[in-house]
Design an enzyme around this catalytic site. Structure first.
Site, short mmCIF file in Angstrom:
data_model
loop_
_atom_site.label_atom_id
_atom_site.label_comp_id
_atom_site.label_asym_id
_atom_site.label_seq_id
_atom_site.Cartn_x
_atom_site.Cartn_y
_atom_site.Cartn_z
N HIS A 123 32.08 36.83 41.34
CA HIS A 123 32.06 35.72 42.30
C HIS A 123 31.07 34.65 41.85
O HIS A 123 31.38 33.45 41.87
CB HIS A 123 31.59 36.22 43.69
CG HIS A 123 32.53 37.14 44.38
ND1 HIS A 123 32.13 38.34 44.92
CD2 HIS A 123 33.86 37.04 44.67
CE1 HIS A 123 33.15 38.93 45.50
NE2 HIS A 123 34.22 38.17 45.36
N LYS A 126 39.78 43.02 59.68
CA LYS A 126 39.36 43.62 58.41
C LYS A 126 37.95 44.16 58.56
O LYS A 126 37.04 43.41 58.93
CB LYS A 126 39.43 42.56 57.29
CG LYS A 126 39.22 43.13 55.92
CD LYS A 126 39.48 42.09 54.85
CE LYS A 126 39.04 42.63 53.50
NZ LYS A 126 39.20 41.66 52.42
N ARG A 152 41.75 37.22 38.01
CA ARG A 152 41.41 38.27 37.04
C ARG A 152 42.70 38.70 36.33
O ARG A 152 43.33 37.92 35.66
CB ARG A 152 40.76 39.45 37.78
CG ARG A 152 39.37 39.14 38.29
CD ARG A 152 38.90 40.17 39.28
NE ARG A 152 39.80 40.21 40.42
CZ ARG A 152 39.59 40.85 41.55
NH1 ARG A 152 38.50 41.56 41.69
NH2 ARG A 152 40.45 40.81 42.54
N SER A 182 34.55 43.74 44.46
CA SER A 182 33.61 44.24 45.47
C SER A 182 33.91 45.69 45.78
O SER A 182 33.01 46.50 46.00
CB SER A 182 33.73 43.41 46.76
OG SER A 182 33.37 42.08 46.52
O1 PNS Z 1 37.97 38.01 48.98
P1 PNS Z 1 39.35 38.08 49.61
O2 PNS Z 1 39.40 39.18 50.65
O3 PNS Z 1 40.44 38.19 48.59
O4 PNS Z 1 39.56 36.68 50.39
C1 PNS Z 1 40.78 36.36 50.98
C2 PNS Z 1 40.68 35.09 51.85
C3 PNS Z 1 39.62 35.25 52.93
C4 PNS Z 1 40.35 33.92 50.97
C5 PNS Z 1 42.08 34.90 52.48
O5 PNS Z 1 42.47 36.08 53.09
C6 PNS Z 1 42.12 33.78 53.52
O6 PNS Z 1 42.12 32.62 53.16
N1 PNS Z 1 42.17 34.16 54.81
C7 PNS Z 1 42.22 33.22 55.93
C8 PNS Z 1 43.64 33.16 56.53
C9 PNS Z 1 44.47 32.15 55.78
O7 PNS Z 1 44.26 30.97 55.89
N2 PNS Z 1 45.42 32.66 54.94
C10 PNS Z 1 46.22 31.86 54.06
C11 PNS Z 1 47.47 31.31 54.68
S1 PNS Z 1 48.48 32.50 55.46
#
Ligand code: PNS
Length: 160
Positions: free
Chosen positions: A17, A41, A90, A128
């Protein structure tokens, strides 16, 4: 002023990150590291802990701030008038999910682009989840998380 947002769960922040945040800070005028707070979550680290760990890791990056959000990323992007969502890619396994997210965000807010930065080779298999598993079993995570927060992360995960 070109503002970018680096969103994620950051449970906890890793060197992967931090590498993406750093590189985004060189590309954009300002960067917000955005911690997702999702009631559906379960995270090991609390919202406050995740924010503090990020803040402690980016003290040298003067154009980077930390914020939290719940709800749609596209709404947050609109609210702060960001021009980009920056994500790290990745392995190929990330691609399908990230592609779907990028298309959904583009449909919700056509003004913001998703920018993918390829991960540095040493972070290819870092996540993570891996950090949580390793530290939970007493493994060495010193090469995986920012030096500034190694002790805090170890302390939490060993007593989890
Ligand atoms: O580190 P992560 O868990 O891969 O992060 C995922 C994250 C938080 C970036 C993603 O789940 C997100 O943007 N969630 C908010 C809901 C949203 O806007 N989703 C995209 C359109 S459906």
């Amino acid at each position: 002023m070109r503002l970018a947002v680096c969103p994620g769960s950051f449970d906890p922040i890793t060197k992967g990150h931090l590498d993406i945040i750093k590189r985004a800070s060189y590309l954009f005028d300002e960067v917000i590291v955005l911690v997702s707070v999702n009631a559906n979550k379960t995270c090991v680290f609390s919202e406050q802990e995740r924010v503090e760990l990020i803040k402690d890791s980016i003290t040298d990056l003067k154009n980077v701030k930390v914020d939290t959000f719940s709800g749609l990323l596209a709404d947050y992007i609109k609210k702060v008038n960001a021009c980009a969502i920056v994500k790290g890619l990745r392995a190929v396994s990330d691609f399908e999910y990230e592609f779907q997210q990028a298309l959904a965000n583009k449909a919700l807010n056509g003004d913001a682009e998703t920018v993918f930065l390829t991960t540095s080779a040493e972070n290819m298999f870092l996540s993570s989840n891996l950090v949580r598993q390793l530290a939970g079993f007493g493994g060495d995570i010193s090469h995986l998380v920012p030096d500034a927060v190694l002790d805090k992360i170890n302390h939490k995960l060993m007593n989890h």
